[in-house]
Enzyme design. Structure first.
Site, PDB file in Angstrom:
ATOM      1  N   ARG A 165      33.157 -25.983  38.040  1.00 15.41           N
ATOM      2  CA  ARG A 165      32.333 -24.777  37.770  1.00 15.41           C
ATOM      3  C   ARG A 165      30.760 -25.007  37.972  1.00 15.41           C
ATOM      4  O   ARG A 165      30.130 -23.862  38.185  1.00 15.41           O
ATOM      5  CB  ARG A 165      32.444 -24.852  36.087  1.00 15.41           C
ATOM      6  CG  ARG A 165      31.384 -23.795  35.736  1.00 15.41           C
ATOM      7  CD  ARG A 165      31.680 -23.398  33.884  1.00 15.41           C
ATOM      8  NE  ARG A 165      31.899 -24.464  33.297  1.00 15.41           N
ATOM      9  CZ  ARG A 165      31.230 -25.251  32.695  1.00 15.41           C
ATOM     10  NH1 ARG A 165      30.004 -25.381  33.198  1.00 15.41           N
ATOM     11  NH2 ARG A 165      31.710 -26.458  31.998  1.00 15.41           N
ATOM     12  N   ASP A 172      21.982  -3.682  44.157  1.00 16.60           N
ATOM     13  CA  ASP A 172      23.385  -3.770  44.267  1.00 16.60           C
ATOM     14  C   ASP A 172      23.632  -3.509  45.793  1.00 16.60           C
ATOM     15  O   ASP A 172      23.629  -1.964  46.002  1.00 16.60           O
ATOM     16  CB  ASP A 172      24.044  -3.043  43.305  1.00 16.60           C
ATOM     17  CG  ASP A 172      25.704  -3.374  43.429  1.00 16.60           C
ATOM     18  OD1 ASP A 172      26.078  -3.539  44.470  1.00 16.60           O
ATOM     19  OD2 ASP A 172      26.429  -2.940  42.253  1.00 16.60           O
ATOM     20  N   LYS A 178      34.728  -5.626  47.614  1.00 20.58           N
ATOM     21  CA  LYS A 178      34.516  -4.576  48.559  1.00 20.58           C
ATOM     22  C   LYS A 178      34.452  -4.832  50.338  1.00 20.58           C
ATOM     23  O   LYS A 178      35.413  -5.620  50.647  1.00 20.58           O
ATOM     24  CB  LYS A 178      33.555  -3.474  48.216  1.00 20.58           C
ATOM     25  CG  LYS A 178      33.515  -3.478  46.753  1.00 20.58           C
ATOM     26  CD  LYS A 178      34.784  -2.845  45.824  1.00 20.58           C
ATOM     27  CE  LYS A 178      34.652  -2.838  44.393  1.00 20.58           C
ATOM     28  NZ  LYS A 178      33.536  -2.490  43.886  1.00 20.58           N
ATOM     29  N   TYR A 236      27.413   1.986  39.923  1.00 17.92           N
ATOM     30  CA  TYR A 236      28.749   1.765  39.581  1.00 17.92           C
ATOM     31  C   TYR A 236      28.954   2.122  38.096  1.00 17.92           C
ATOM     32  O   TYR A 236      28.269   1.532  37.361  1.00 17.92           O
ATOM     33  CB  TYR A 236      28.911   0.317  39.935  1.00 17.92           C
ATOM     34  CG  TYR A 236      30.414  -0.228  39.904  1.00 17.92           C
ATOM     35  CD1 TYR A 236      31.304   0.374  40.761  1.00 17.92           C
ATOM     36  CD2 TYR A 236      30.606  -1.033  38.997  1.00 17.92           C
ATOM     37  CE1 TYR A 236      32.735  -0.227  40.588  1.00 17.92           C
ATOM     38  CE2 TYR A 236      32.033  -1.539  38.817  1.00 17.92           C
ATOM     39  CZ  TYR A 236      32.988  -0.954  39.706  1.00 17.92           C
ATOM     40  OH  TYR A 236      34.119  -1.728  39.587  1.00 17.92           O
TER      41      TYR A 236
END
Ligand SMILES: *Cc1c(COP(=O)(O)O)cnc(C)c1O
Length: 396
Positions: free
Chosen positions: A60, A185, A210, A113
């Site tokens: 993590r 973004d 994407k 988005y």
């Protein structure tokens, strides 16, 4: 050759952050599928926790496979480092949770988005964070809603799904003057096409799902800050809150990213052909693609982008009903949301990706009911055009 000297994105996607494994010389970065890492001594373990030894502790907090991907994308964007996240949304929420406090205000691009807007307007409001979404293509729309509590400007350019552009350099000047953090973004362009940090942004985020992964088979995200102080802050919050990426997921994205520059060449070439075809078709009323001279911000696209991306939106004659018919009639294009994969995808934002945004807000953001969005893939352009041609012929 030191990787800092790599100039071309074609080289960076293949080599930045990626080295033959020192144990056996494996050319592909190994998948370090381990949640924890052994210390050679108690002293070494203590040194790693104290930050005096940069070896790994726990996945993590950091993992060598994930680090290879982070270094690769950071090199592509020109950032000081990368932080891989479980999804693009985890990247967005981590950035917001790292910087926004109760009472703070954020301004965002109206056509972002869908879930970005939903999470900020409907969920972060529970913690006393205020959000305004405006058409950021006009700087005066941003300045009109500035408040003393405004902390962050969050832009998406080209915007989703309208493909309206925002001037990153102009936003950066405004943010510097007002002391705001500029977050971009960059999912719709990929770093091959646009590098916001070079234009003055502070932080870039990606949905790796994407273009970067490019094969519609992994979900992932990345945060790339310009400054080391932001990297440290974001890394602390990300590893504490836990939205980190799994090493197997990172390896899959590394595999996809190697062909990013090649894929962008082909899908952008296809997109220009498809947009040109649509713009002269009698059953099409309007087309928005930054690479068409008819796009109102064609000059800005040429200035701040190294290409025009492969996202197109258009309005068929006959509005929503005709749009449905086109989407139901395609045979090669796939009816699906998401974007940036090798396959061409077609969808209807008002009823799908942006259905969560109330209709008046959608209309204000330019997401009209007739808007059909295409993510142009890497197929042969003649097949794509033939498919869209037969689908458009179904419109009465
Ligand atoms: C898909 C997408 C996201 C969210 O990414 P996930 O990986 O689905 O969480 C954020 N921004 C843009 C522009 C996107 O297209």
């Amino acid at each position: 050759m030191k990787e800092k000297t790599f100039r071309s994105p074609y080289t960076k996607v293949i080599h930045a952050g990626q080295h033959p494994d020192p144990l056996f010389g494996g050319v592909s970065v190994p998948i370090f599928q381990s949640s924890t890492f052994a210390f050679q001594s108690a002293e070494q373990g203590a040194a790693r926790f104290a930050g005096q030894d940069d070896g790994y502790i726990y996945t993590r907090i950091g993992n060598p496979t994930t680090k290879a991907l982070e270094d690769c994308v950071a090199a592509l964007e020109g950032g000081c480092g990368g932080l891989a996240t479980a999804s693009g949304m985890a990247a967005i929420t981590t950035v917001c949770l790292s910087y926004l406090n109760q009472g703070d205000h954020i301004i965002g691009t109206a056509a972002v988005y869908g879930p970005t807007r939903t999470v900020l307007e409907k969920e972060f409001s529970r913690f006393g964070i205020e959000a305004d979404f405006v058409d950021t293509s006009g700087l005066s729309n941003i300045t009109a809603c500035l408040k003393r509590s405004t902390k962050m400007l969050f832009i998406e350019t080209p915007a989703n799904p309208t493909l309206i552009l925002t001037d990153i350099r102009a936003c950066s000047r405004l943010c510097k003057e007002k002391g705001l953090l500029l977050v971009v973004d960059n999912t719709f362009s990929s770093p091959v096409v646009q590098r916001p940090l070079e234009l003055g942004a502070d932080i870039v985020i990606h949905s790796l799902t994407k273009f970067l992964n490019g094969h519609s088979d992994v979900v992932g995200g990345m945060i790339i800050p310009k400054e080391k102080s932001d990297f440290d802050r974001l890394r602390k919050i990300l590893t504490l809150m836990g939205g980190t990426m799994d090493p197997h997921q990172a390896w899959l994205v590394l595999r996809g990213v190697k062909t990013l520059a090649l894929r962008m060449d082909k899908c952008q070439k296809n997109a220009l052909e498809v947009a040109s075809f649509l713009s002269t078709h009698p059953k099409v009323i309007w087309v928005n693609y930054p690479g068409l001279e008819s796009h109102p911000q064609y000059a800005l696209a040429k200035e701040q982008m190294d290409g025009f991306g492969s996202m197109i939106c258009f309005g068929p004659k006959g509005g929503l009903e005709s749009g449905r018919r086109v989407i139901n009639s395609v045979k090669l294009c796939t009816r699906a949301v998401s974007l940036g994969g090798v396959e061409t995808l077609i969808e209807h934002p008002a009823s799908m990706t942006h259905a969560g945004v109330p209709k008046p807000e959608r209309e204000k953001a330019g997401i009209t009911d007739d808007l059909v969005r295409i993510s142009v893939g890497c197929e042969g352009e003649e097949d794509l055009i033939a498919d869209l041609d037969q689908a458009l012929a179904q419109i009465p």
